[in-house]
Design a protein around this motif. Structure first.
Motif, PDB file in Angstrom:
ATOM      1  N   PHE A  56     -12.549 -70.978  92.515  1.00  0.00           N
ATOM      2  CA  PHE A  56     -12.349 -69.800  93.108  1.00  0.00           C
ATOM      3  C   PHE A  56     -13.328 -68.861  93.329  1.00  0.00           C
ATOM      4  O   PHE A  56     -14.548 -69.205  92.776  1.00  0.00           O
ATOM      5  N   PHE A  78       0.985 -67.228  89.785  1.00  0.00           N
ATOM      6  CA  PHE A  78       1.726 -67.502  91.157  1.00  0.00           C
ATOM      7  C   PHE A  78       0.660 -68.336  92.081  1.00  0.00           C
ATOM      8  O   PHE A  78       1.022 -69.211  92.546  1.00  0.00           O
ATOM      9  N   HIS A  79      -0.606 -67.756  91.885  1.00  0.00           N
ATOM     10  CA  HIS A  79      -1.474 -68.229  92.716  1.00  0.00           C
ATOM     11  C   HIS A  79      -1.858 -69.829  92.226  1.00  0.00           C
ATOM     12  O   HIS A  79      -2.011 -70.732  93.082  1.00  0.00           O
ATOM     13  N   ARG A  82       0.751 -71.840  93.643  1.00  0.00           N
ATOM     14  CA  ARG A  82       0.888 -72.369  95.021  1.00  0.00           C
ATOM     15  C   ARG A  82      -0.408 -73.379  95.210  1.00  0.00           C
ATOM     16  O   ARG A  82      -0.224 -74.011  96.114  1.00  0.00           O
ATOM     17  N   ILE A  83      -1.557 -73.137  94.853  1.00  0.00           N
ATOM     18  CA  ILE A  83      -2.788 -74.173  94.868  1.00  0.00           C
ATOM     19  C   ILE A  83      -2.461 -75.542  94.549  1.00  0.00           C
ATOM     20  O   ILE A  83      -2.622 -76.157  94.939  1.00  0.00           O
ATOM     21  N   ARG A  86       0.144 -77.197  96.381  1.00  0.00           N
ATOM     22  CA  ARG A  86      -0.413 -77.432  98.020  1.00  0.00           C
ATOM     23  C   ARG A  86      -1.338 -78.728  98.057  1.00  0.00           C
ATOM     24  O   ARG A  86      -1.204 -79.887  98.720  1.00  0.00           O
TER      25      ARG A  86
END
Lengths: 395, 152
Positions: A56, A78-79, A82-83, A86
């Motif tokens: 990050f 949440f981040h 998602r990361i 993906r």
């Protein structure tokens, strides 16, 4: 470029995935790779499959416009979800500096992060033992973990060691709740351990490392409350090559460092004893004789080293290339002469503010040893980094 | 330029061409098949291949030329060789991938990669290669946002 390309309208879409992977891996800049992934779903999938590392913007060491655009205090569960969802082929992930990340975020490691080999959680202050257990659960192949300033306890460290048997590099610097029992679990459970950083762990005396594997080549225990028995335990594995015990807290140490020269640390190459103010000649003599492969030795501010010690270094340290003697109060001209007459491999001498060395003594040294570079700087940190170590049996 | 040892290679569309063995084995696939068939006893070996298109001929042609030309001319020749349209590039790609010829694969990858690099943005890439945009506007926006979060 040319008009000729306009004719082959959909040919590139007929290429198999592995050809598209070749093309993607050829692109070396971030913008191109992101553009690749934005063209269509299929190309996005190729991009996602090929991503191996991620960190990050606020991670230490990254300075640039992107580090200003988003604060790490925004990164949350949440981040991370998602990361991880993906990029499912990640091998390196750094959440360093993400101070608001909670334990629950790490639950996403199990479904999505099983290929991780390196995980950095430096300054993730809200992660507790439960979060660490989720790491163990989700990343069984982990080889490198960094937990600088984390509030992990011995129980958490034990759970981690039992789950991640392949651990090689572990950073526990400034972990206030770690003690020898956690270290014991780590060194007994992870038999491929190569590098451990326990600097500024106030609860550690060193005995937890007794019986560690011979693969342990690197120990950084700067500013720890080590005890003589702890020193013996630290070298007990027999494979140590890099040892840092600078700023030894215990003032009654005196001859306790003799254990380093007891034969178990015969492979030692780099030793940092900076600011070990009470280390005596007896210890220096033992180390000089017992560690014949020493290449760099930091003795800055070791005021109790006197002629006997310096003479022993001169006559025994045949492989010594770099020696730090900054501010050593009891380095006199006799000691300097002993160094001058010995240490045939010496190439750099770090020397400054040695009150008992006259200009004449210095000039004589330079005359006799013109191939030795004399540097005035004080170097705090010597040797490689804890995560850059690779165990090599032959060296 | 015939040497004593030649390989006779047959493509799927039944064209047979002679290639020096040292060139033929630049293809990992042919190399493997050759060692399997044990060609040492034979001066002229005959390997049956099952390729998919006439592009095999082009691949061998490239390899042959590669070995005949002096280094300085090589890079010139290479860039001309790859100045073909997308269909041919595609065929070359498939051939190089199937036959596992590393140098050819690198050449084609570079050619396509350079095109992508030269495109200013995603839309240009799509136009150049004729890619259909199958993202909804919101999906594309989400991906861009995700991209902005992190650092390589």
């Amino acid at each position: 470029m040319g008009d000729s390309l306009m004719d082959g309208v959909t040919s590139i879409m007929l290429l198999p995935d592995d050809c598209l992977c070749f093309i993607f891996n050829f692109l070396d800049c971030r913008t191109d790779r992101e553009s690749f992934g934005l063209t269509c779903h299929r190309w996005l999938n190729i991009q996602n499959l090929n991503r191996r590392s991620l960190q990050f913007p606020c991670s230490f060491g990254i300075v640039g416009p992107s580090s200003l655009s988003q604060s790490c205090t925004d990164i949350n569960s949440f981040h991370l979800y998602r990361i991880l969802a993906r990029f499912q082929q990640l091998e390196y992930l750094s959440l360093s500096g993400c101070v608001e990340i909670l334990d629950s975020a790490l639950s996403y490691l199990k479904p999505y992060g099983s290929k991780l080999q390196t995980l950095c959680l430096d300054c993730c202050f809200k992660i507790s033992d439960y979060g660490i257990s989720l790491v163990g659960d989700g990343c069984p192949f982990l080889t490198t973990i960094s937990l600088y300033r984390c509030s992990i306890t011995d129980a958490g460290l034990e759970a981690l060691a039992n789950a991640c048997l392949a651990l090689r590099h572990v950073n526990l610097a400034y972990c206030p709740c770690i003690s020898d029992s956690g270290l014991r679990a780590l060194s007994q459970g992870c038999r491929e351990l190569q590098a451990v950083k326990i600097s500024n762990c106030r609860g550690v005396s060193g005995v937890g490392l007794r019986g560690c594997s011979s693969t342990l080549v690197y120990i950084d225990a700067e500013c720890c409350n080590l005890e003589p028995e702890g020193i013996m335990s630290i070298v007990s594995g027999g494979g140590l090559k890099f040892l840092n015990i600078a700023s030894l807290s215990c003032s009654n140490f005196r001859n306790g460092l003799e254990a380093i020269g007891n034969g178990f640390a015969a492979r030692l190459k780099i030793l940092n004893l900076r600011t070990c103010r009470s280390v005596t000649d007896a210890s220096i003599v033992a180390i000089a004789k017992g560690c014949p492969q020493l290449q760099e030795w930091n003795l800055a501010l070791c005021h109790e080293v006197r002629v006997l010690g310096w003479a022993s270094i001169g006559s025994n340290c045949h492989n010594l290339k770099k020696l730090h003697v900054n501010r050593c109060r009891n380095l006199c001209h006799q000691g300097l002469q002993a160094l001058r007459d010995g240490c045939k491999e010496l190439s750099v001498l770090y020397m400054s503010r040695n009150s008992r060395i006259s200009d004449i003594a210095l000039e004589l040294f330079k005359l006799y040893r013109c191939n030795v570079e004399i540097k005035a700087e004080e170097v705090m940190s010597i040797g490689p980094n804890w995560d850059g170590i690779d165990y090599d049996e032959s060296t | 330029m015939l040497l004593s040892k030649n390989s006779a290679l047959e493509s799927k569309d039944n064209e047979i061409f002679e290639v020096e063995e040292s060139i033929a084995i630049q293809s990992e696939l042919i190399k493997t098949m050759t060692t399997m068939v044990n060609s040492k006893a034979y001066v002229n070996e005959r390997n049956q291949m099952v390729p998919e298109a006439r592009c095999r001929k082009q691949a061998n042609y490239h390899v042959e030329q590669n070995n005949k030309i002096v280094d300085e001319e090589l890079s010139d020749w290479e860039s001309k060789f790859f100045e073909v349209d997308m269909d041919d590039l595609h065929e070359l790609f498939m051939a190089a991938n199937y036959l596992e010829i590393e140098s050819l694969l690198n050449g084609v990858t570079k050619r396509v990669g350079d095109f992508i690099k030269a495109c200013k943005n995603v839309e240009v890439i799509r136009q150049t290669f004729g890619i259909n945009n199958d993202f909804a506007a919101q999906q594309e926006e989400e991906i861009r946002k995700l991209n902005s979060w992190n650092h390589i």
